[in-house]
Design an enzyme around this catalytic site. Structure first.
Site, PDB file in Angstrom:
ATOM      1  N   GLY A  13       0.801  -1.223   0.000  1.00 26.46           N
ATOM      2  CA  GLY A  13       0.000   0.000   0.000  1.00 26.46           C
ATOM      3  C   GLY A  13       0.832   1.270   0.000  1.00 26.46           C
ATOM      4  N   ILE A  14       0.377   2.256   0.754  1.00 26.55           N
ATOM      5  CA  ILE A  14       1.106   3.530   0.823  1.00 26.55           C
ATOM      6  C   ILE A  14       2.526   3.294   1.339  1.00 26.55           C
ATOM      7  CG2 ILE A  14       1.193   5.769   2.008  1.00 26.55           C
ATOM      8  CD1 ILE A  14      -1.864   5.808   2.048  1.00 26.55           C
ATOM      9  N   ALA A  83       1.939   2.085   9.466  1.00 28.17           N
ATOM     10  CA  ALA A  83       1.102   0.884   9.604  1.00 28.17           C
ATOM     11  C   ALA A  83      -0.276   1.248  10.134  1.00 28.17           C
ATOM     12  CB  ALA A  83       1.769  -0.116  10.545  1.00 28.17           C
ATOM     13  N   GLY A  84      -1.290   0.725   9.508  1.00 29.86           N
ATOM     14  CA  GLY A  84      -2.648   1.022   9.963  1.00 29.86           C
ATOM     15  C   GLY A  84      -3.619  -0.029   9.469  1.00 29.86           C
ATOM     16  N   ILE A  85      -4.684  -0.201  10.234  1.00 29.25           N
ATOM     17  CA  ILE A  85      -5.718  -1.172   9.857  1.00 29.25           C
ATOM     18  C   ILE A  85      -7.087  -0.512   9.967  1.00 29.25           C
ATOM     19  CG2 ILE A  85      -4.381  -3.182  10.600  1.00 29.25           C
ATOM     20  CD1 ILE A  85      -6.124  -3.229  13.177  1.00 29.25           C
ATOM     21  N   THR A  86      -8.061  -1.112   9.311  1.00 33.97           N
ATOM     22  CA  THR A  86      -9.454  -0.685   9.506  1.00 33.97           C
ATOM     23  C   THR A  86     -10.274  -1.865  10.028  1.00 33.97           C
ATOM     24  OG1 THR A  86      -9.936  -1.220   7.195  1.00 33.97           O
ATOM     25  CG2 THR A  86      -9.528   1.092   7.710  1.00 33.97           C
ATOM     26  N   ASP A  88     -13.991  -1.342  10.038  1.00 35.58           N
ATOM     27  CA  ASP A  88     -15.131  -0.430   9.906  1.00 35.58           C
ATOM     28  C   ASP A  88     -16.434  -1.089  10.343  1.00 35.58           C
ATOM     29  OD1 ASP A  88     -13.237   1.218   8.779  1.00 35.58           O
ATOM     30  OD2 ASP A  88     -14.206   1.398   6.823  1.00 35.58           O
ATOM     31  N   TYR A 147     -11.304   4.176  14.002  1.00 40.51           N
ATOM     32  CA  TYR A 147     -10.226   4.662  13.124  1.00 40.51           C
ATOM     33  C   TYR A 147     -10.084   6.184  13.232  1.00 40.51           C
ATOM     34  CZ  TYR A 147      -7.632   4.892   8.627  1.00 40.51           C
ATOM     35  OH  TYR A 147      -6.703   5.118   7.634  1.00 40.51           O
ATOM     36  N   PRO A 177      -3.520  11.633   4.543  1.00 37.02           N
ATOM     37  CA  PRO A 177      -3.981  11.271   3.201  1.00 37.02           C
ATOM     38  C   PRO A 177      -5.495  11.206   3.152  1.00 37.02           C
ATOM     39  CG  PRO A 177      -2.373   9.667   4.041  1.00 37.02           C
ATOM     40  CD  PRO A 177      -2.828  10.515   5.199  1.00 37.02           C
TER      41      PRO A 177
HETATM   42  N1  CAA Z   1     -23.421   9.312   7.364  1.00 37.31           N
HETATM   43  C1  CAA Z   1     -24.550   9.008   8.030  1.00 37.31           C
HETATM   44  N2  CAA Z   1     -25.142   7.826   7.954  1.00 37.31           N
HETATM   45  C2  CAA Z   1     -24.597   6.900   7.178  1.00 37.31           C
HETATM   46  C3  CAA Z   1     -23.396   7.130   6.462  1.00 37.31           C
HETATM   47  C4  CAA Z   1     -22.834   8.407   6.561  1.00 37.31           C
HETATM   48  N3  CAA Z   1     -21.723   8.733   5.883  1.00 37.31           N
HETATM   49  N4  CAA Z   1     -23.094   6.035   5.808  1.00 37.31           N
HETATM   50  C5  CAA Z   1     -24.039   5.126   6.065  1.00 37.31           C
HETATM   51  N5  CAA Z   1     -24.961   5.651   6.888  1.00 37.31           N
HETATM   52  C6  CAA Z   1     -26.168   5.040   7.376  1.00 37.31           C
HETATM   53  C7  CAA Z   1     -26.923   4.374   6.226  1.00 37.31           C
HETATM   54  O1  CAA Z   1     -27.748   5.310   5.556  1.00 37.31           O
HETATM   55  C8  CAA Z   1     -27.745   3.330   6.947  1.00 37.31           C
HETATM   56  O2  CAA Z   1     -28.875   3.909   7.579  1.00 37.31           O
HETATM   57  P1  CAA Z   1     -30.273   3.126   7.609  1.00 37.31           P
HETATM   58  O3  CAA Z   1     -29.994   1.843   8.297  1.00 37.31           O
HETATM   59  O4  CAA Z   1     -31.156   4.065   8.360  1.00 37.31           O
HETATM   60  O5  CAA Z   1     -30.645   2.961   6.157  1.00 37.31           O
HETATM   61  C9  CAA Z   1     -26.809   2.893   8.080  1.00 37.31           C
HETATM   62  O6  CAA Z   1     -25.870   3.967   8.255  1.00 37.31           O
HETATM   63  C10 CAA Z   1     -26.072   1.632   7.766  1.00 37.31           C
HETATM   64  O7  CAA Z   1     -25.311   1.823   6.550  1.00 37.31           O
HETATM   65  P2  CAA Z   1     -24.786   0.610   5.685  1.00 37.31           P
HETATM   66  O8  CAA Z   1     -25.915  -0.122   5.032  1.00 37.31           O
HETATM   67  O9  CAA Z   1     -23.679   1.098   4.794  1.00 37.31           O
HETATM   68  O10 CAA Z   1     -24.231  -0.345   6.862  1.00 37.31           O
HETATM   69  P3  CAA Z   1     -23.312  -1.575   6.751  1.00 37.31           P
HETATM   70  O11 CAA Z   1     -23.308  -2.179   8.099  1.00 37.31           O
HETATM   71  O12 CAA Z   1     -23.616  -2.404   5.560  1.00 37.31           O
HETATM   72  O13 CAA Z   1     -21.866  -0.924   6.424  1.00 37.31           O
HETATM   73  C11 CAA Z   1     -19.928   0.355   6.789  1.00 37.31           C
HETATM   74  C12 CAA Z   1     -21.291  -0.018   7.316  1.00 37.31           C
HETATM   75  C13 CAA Z   1     -19.030  -0.912   6.691  1.00 37.31           C
HETATM   76  C14 CAA Z   1     -19.283   1.297   7.774  1.00 37.31           C
HETATM   77  C15 CAA Z   1     -20.065   0.980   5.374  1.00 37.31           C
HETATM   78  O14 CAA Z   1     -21.031   2.015   5.421  1.00 37.31           O
HETATM   79  C16 CAA Z   1     -18.790   1.531   4.848  1.00 37.31           C
HETATM   80  O15 CAA Z   1     -17.916   0.807   4.373  1.00 37.31           O
HETATM   81  N6  CAA Z   1     -18.628   2.866   4.890  1.00 37.31           N
HETATM   82  C17 CAA Z   1     -17.415   3.518   4.444  1.00 37.31           C
HETATM   83  C18 CAA Z   1     -16.545   3.790   5.626  1.00 37.31           C
HETATM   84  C19 CAA Z   1     -15.257   4.405   5.142  1.00 37.31           C
HETATM   85  O16 CAA Z   1     -15.241   5.453   4.522  1.00 37.31           O
HETATM   86  N7  CAA Z   1     -14.116   3.758   5.431  1.00 37.31           N
HETATM   87  C20 CAA Z   1     -12.882   4.225   4.976  1.00 37.31           C
HETATM   88  C21 CAA Z   1     -11.976   3.049   4.778  1.00 37.31           C
HETATM   89  S1  CAA Z   1     -10.469   3.517   3.917  1.00 37.31           S
HETATM   90  C22 CAA Z   1      -9.598   4.306   5.057  1.00 37.31           C
HETATM   91  O17 CAA Z   1      -9.872   4.343   6.206  1.00 37.31           O
HETATM   92  C23 CAA Z   1      -8.342   4.979   4.551  1.00 37.31           C
HETATM   93  C24 CAA Z   1      -8.362   6.412   4.915  1.00 37.31           C
HETATM   94  O18 CAA Z   1      -7.636   6.807   5.816  1.00 37.31           O
HETATM   95  C25 CAA Z   1      -9.207   7.347   4.135  1.00 37.31           C
END
Ligand code: CAA
Length: 241
Positions: A13-14, A83-86, A88, A147, A177
């Site tokens: 990765g990064i 090093a980092g993990i998620t 979520d 996270y 990032p």
């Molecule tokens: N704000 C508010 N509400 C939100 C939301 C948001 N951004 N995203 C989702 N919700 C709500 C949904 O609308 C839903 O509401 P309802 O149940 O009322 O419909 C509820 O939360 C559940 O959402 P999901 O169906 O998506 O739930 P899930 O359990 O299937 O998945 C999750 C949850 C795994 C967190 C998924 O939403 C996800 O992957 N989100 C992205 C998280 C993210 O950005 N991670 C970054 C990883 S990369 C990284 O971390 C590197 C870095 O440094 C940038």
């Protein structure tokens, strides 16, 4: 003699891009990794960069690993805490284990790695600590209470330690990032990534690992000594602090 740099999570990765960029800039690089032996071997085979296996979540393992690197390569001048993990999950479904694993690696890992190199850097009156935080430590992200808390903690750690290191010639900076096209980001549900995340990035694409690596090389340089305690955002315009 070339300076020694340790990059945690430095074989994928990064981190892999950082290891390569530092090597290309003339550093002797030790790339730490926690688990993926195959990826580490492939990385060493293709780059010639040595890899060292230990978990940044384990203080004693960090101290032993750093000692091994210093015995083999020389004193550490540059530490990149990458090093980092998620793990979520929406908060109502988040388990104590998901909380703990992320805090142990992404926040406590910085203590575990920095503490063993700090004394030597103080003695030698030179050091560069570069902490890879995240846009989600700056703005928060739904689904990432663990996270976001850890990555915000990394920024506090950076600012406190910058004040302590300044008189000893040690700079401590963070890079935040945005969404970079690594396995970690590509593991996000495709619909979430394409419909919710990418539309929020003004440049209209994920970042490249090399776009973070060049920032590390900049901060690591001898003539970057007046930059400390800062956070450099590299997020395609997604969030301005
Ligand atoms: N704000 C508010 N509400 C939100 C939301 C948001 N951004 N995203 C989702 N919700 C709500 C949904 O609308 C839903 O509401 P309802 O149940 O009322 O419909 C509820 O939360 C559940 O959402 P999901 O169906 O998506 O739930 P899930 O359990 O299937 O998945 C999750 C949850 C795994 C967190 C998924 O939403 C996800 O992957 N989100 C992205 C998280 C993210 O950005 N991670 C970054 C990883 S990369 C990284 O971390 C590197 C870095 O440094 C940038």
């Amino acid at each position: 003699m070339s300076k020694v740099a340790i990059v945690t999570g430095g074989s994928r990765g990064i981190g892999a891009a950082i290891s390569i960029a530092l090597k290309d800039a003339g550093y002797t690089v030790a790339a730490n990794y926690a688990g993926n032996d195959d990826a580490a071997k492939a990385f060493t085979d293709s780059t010639g960069i040595k890899t060292y296996k230990w978990s940044v979540a384990d203080y004693d393992a960090c101290a032993a690993g750093i000692k091994q690197v210093e015995d083999e390569l020389g004193p550490v001048a540059v530490l990149v805490n990458n090093a980092g993990i998620t793990r979520d999950s929406m908060f109502h479904k988040m388990t104590p284990q998901q909380w703990k694993e992320v805090i142990d690696t992404n926040l406590t890992g910085l203590f575990n790695m920095t503490h063993p190199v700090w004394g030597g850097m103080r003695d030698r009156k030179f050091g560069r600590i570069i902490n890879i935080s995240s846009i989600n430590g700056q703005k928060g992200q739904a689904g990432q209470a663990n996270y976001s808390a850890a990555k915000a903690g990394d920024l506090g750690f950076t600012k406190a330690l910058a004040q302590e290191g300044a008189r000893a010639g040690i700079t401590v900076n963070a890079i935040a990032p945005g969404y970079i096209g690594t396995e970690m980001v590509r593991a996000i549900d495709e619909k979430v990534l394409n419909e919710r995340i990418i539309p929020q990035i003004p440049v209209g694409r994920l970042g490249e690992p090399e776009e973070i690596a060049r920032t590390v090389v900049f901060l690591a340089a001898d003539d970057a000594g007046f930059i400390t305690g800062s956070t450099i955002s590299a997020n395609g315009g997604q969030f301005f602090v």
